[in-house]
Design an enzyme around this catalytic site. Structure first.
Site, mmCIF file in Angstrom:
data_model
loop_
_atom_site.group_PDB
_atom_site.id
_atom_site.type_symbol
_atom_site.label_atom_id
_atom_site.label_comp_id
_atom_site.label_asym_id
_atom_site.label_seq_id
_atom_site.Cartn_x
_atom_site.Cartn_y
_atom_site.Cartn_z
ATOM 1 N N MET A 114 11.712 24.620 3.540
ATOM 2 C CA MET A 114 10.876 23.807 2.652
ATOM 3 C C MET A 114 11.721 22.997 1.666
ATOM 4 S SD MET A 114 7.824 25.045 0.089
ATOM 5 C CE MET A 114 6.817 25.746 1.387
ATOM 6 N N ARG A 163 -10.560 -0.600 14.634
ATOM 7 C CA ARG A 163 -10.412 0.253 13.460
ATOM 8 C C ARG A 163 -11.359 -0.291 12.399
ATOM 9 N NH1 ARG A 163 -4.560 0.942 10.603
ATOM 10 N NH2 ARG A 163 -5.051 -1.205 10.028
ATOM 11 N N TYR A 174 15.758 30.279 9.337
ATOM 12 C CA TYR A 174 14.525 30.905 9.848
ATOM 13 C C TYR A 174 14.500 30.918 11.365
ATOM 14 C CZ TYR A 174 12.310 30.744 5.223
ATOM 15 O OH TYR A 174 11.982 30.927 3.908
ATOM 16 N N LYS A 193 0.846 -1.204 0.000
ATOM 17 C CA LYS A 193 0.000 0.000 0.000
ATOM 18 C C LYS A 193 0.882 1.256 0.000
ATOM 19 C CE LYS A 193 -0.322 -0.408 5.029
ATOM 20 N NZ LYS A 193 -1.087 -1.028 6.127
HETATM 21 C C1 LIG Z 1 -0.341 -1.927 6.781
HETATM 22 C C2 LIG Z 1 -0.919 -3.234 7.202
HETATM 23 C C3 LIG Z 1 -0.116 -4.369 7.320
HETATM 24 C C4 LIG Z 1 1.396 -4.322 7.205
HETATM 25 O O1 LIG Z 1 1.920 -3.883 8.423
HETATM 26 P P1 LIG Z 1 3.518 -3.728 8.649
HETATM 27 O O2 LIG Z 1 3.615 -3.365 10.072
HETATM 28 O O3 LIG Z 1 3.964 -2.647 7.734
HETATM 29 O O4 LIG Z 1 4.123 -5.037 8.324
HETATM 30 C C5 LIG Z 1 -0.715 -5.587 7.594
HETATM 31 N N1 LIG Z 1 -2.059 -5.663 7.774
HETATM 32 C C6 LIG Z 1 -2.864 -4.595 7.686
HETATM 33 C C7 LIG Z 1 -4.325 -4.755 7.913
HETATM 34 C C8 LIG Z 1 -2.328 -3.340 7.421
HETATM 35 O O5 LIG Z 1 -3.121 -2.269 7.370
#
Ligand SMILES: *Cc1c(COP(=O)(O)O)cnc(C)c1O
Length: 393
Positions: free
Chosen positions: A330, A156, A277, A58
């Site tokens: 930046m 979640r 800055y 992802k």
């Molecule tokens: C992002 C995610 C993972 C991967 O987690 P890592 O800690 O990066 O290995 C696995 N399962 C779900 C549901 C996630 O959202």
């Protein structure tokens, strides 16, 4: 079909050469070692055998680039990928024609056809969503399958345990269209956290009732808990990209990313002068600065800057660790190179922000965050270079 895609991954000048430093015009170069990603996947895979090791790709493969990462892992034998969104699933599908692809965000109302179009599976997290998906499958005849996500304490996404138990008769009846049952650990990187034990117990109980449905609980850090956390499939993300999955111990993974940026000016400042800055940093001696062309817009957090009495992150210049002088701007940062030999640094040289011993996790510490956020914050201005034995030899 007219579909709205996710924003395209950043325009890159991805090349297969070893060194974009040779590219005189490159401002910053992010080098991604695909061999290291594959080696990390193999390390995790052999650790969890006989469980399957899936790759989480992802967020543009944690900033490393979905298509090259998926292609490399698929070629190495990785069969299952997880993404967050449909747009990411399209990118993954383009790189792996026959892989299994799960979309963690699940499906939205009336989005079923988009999953079928690229043959990916939603990770379904509530009963209404499941009913909609079932309806889509009935009407279209699509039998591509879906995962069911069960909440065991993260609060979640996911079905409640009661809702999950309500599906057991369906599972027992067969032909249920569920290809994976999964849950997600909230505290896997803290082995002694009591929530781990509660989550694995809840998950084991419900997964055992989903007869013949593969089960998945562990993320990267979960692979380093007891074997009972591994079930049939693990979902590894951060560890593939070199983040330490065992923060309390040495990092078992190989580093994957290296970030070098151009030094665009070398200047001398007098004792007592301030830098940057807010004039928060004062030269305590005649000081030489290298001004490097990266800042917070590139994902180098402002929090890592230096101020009088405040230790900054360190940058490698001419092979030595040097502190940052003043705030991160930046697009720019000032590096104190006073301690380097006189002619060691010239305009046009590169400074190493990650690599040569500076790890993603070290930087995350200075940024006040975790390696995950460092990786996913990399700016779009860097030239991305992919390194692998296949392309460089
Ligand atoms: C992002 C995610 C993972 C991967 O987690 P890592 O800690 O990066 O290995 C696995 N399962 C779900 C549901 C996630 O959202």
């Amino acid at each position: 079909m007219n579909v709205v895609t996710d924003p395209k991954p950043p325009e890159t000048d991805a090349v297969t050469s070893t060194s974009a430093e040779q590219d005189a015009a490159a401002t910053g170069v992010l080098t991604i070692d695909l061999d290291a990603i594959v080696a990390n996947w193999r390390t995790l895979e052999s650790r969890v055998l006989p469980a399957e090791c899936a790759a989480v790709v992802k967020a543009n493969a944690y900033g490393c680039g979905t298509e090259p990462v998926v292609r490399a892992l698929a070629a190495a034998g990785c069969k299952t990928f997880f993404v967050a969104t449909l747009g990411e699933a399209r990118a993954a599908r383009a790189a792996a024609r026959s892989a299994t692809i799960y979309v963690l965000d699940g499906c939205f109302p009336n989005s079923g056809a988009h999953f079928a179009e690229i043959d990916c599976k939603p990770v379904i997290g509530d009963l209404n969503e499941l009913a909609e998906w079932d309806m889509f499958c009935r009407r279209s005849g699509w039998t591509g399958g879906a995962a069911v996500h069960i909440d065991t304490g993260m609060n979640r996404l996911g079905l409640s345990l009661a809702d999950a138990e309500g599906l057991v008769p369906r599972i027992n009846a067969g032909n249920h269209g569920i290809t994976l049952v999964m849950s997600h650990l909230a505290c896997a990187e803290t082995p002694q956290h009591p929530l781990n034990g509660r989550q694995v117990a809840s998950f084991r109980e419900i997964a055992s009732q989903y007869a013949n449905v593969p089960a998945s609980l562990a993320n990267s850090s979960g692979c380093f808990l007891e074997p009972q956390f591994q079930f049939d499939l693990v979902r590894t993300g951060a560890a593939l990209y070199g983040v330490n999955p065992t923060p309390e111990a040495a990092n078992p993974m190989r580093p994957v990313v290296e970030l070098k940026v151009r030094i665009i000016q070398v200047r001398d400042v007098a004792r007592g002068d301030s830098v940057g800055y807010g004039a928060t940093w004062t030269a305590r001696r005649p000081t030489r600065l290298a001004i490097a062309a990266a800042g917070y817009a590139d994902g180098y957090f402002r929090a890592a800057g230096g101020a009088d009495g405040v230790r900054s992150a360190e940058v490698i210049v001419a092979g030595r660790r040097c502190p940052i002088a003043g705030r991160i701007s930046m697009d720019l940062m000032a590096i104190d190179i006073t301690d380097l030999p006189d002619k060691a640094v010239r305009r046009g040289h590169m400074a190493t922000l990650i690599g040569d011993g500076v790890t993603v996790d070290e930087l995350a510490h200075h940024f006040g965050t975790i390696g995950y956020e460092v990786l996913t914050s990399f700016g779009r201005r860097f030239t991305r270079v992919y390194k692998s034995g296949e392309t460089t030899s």
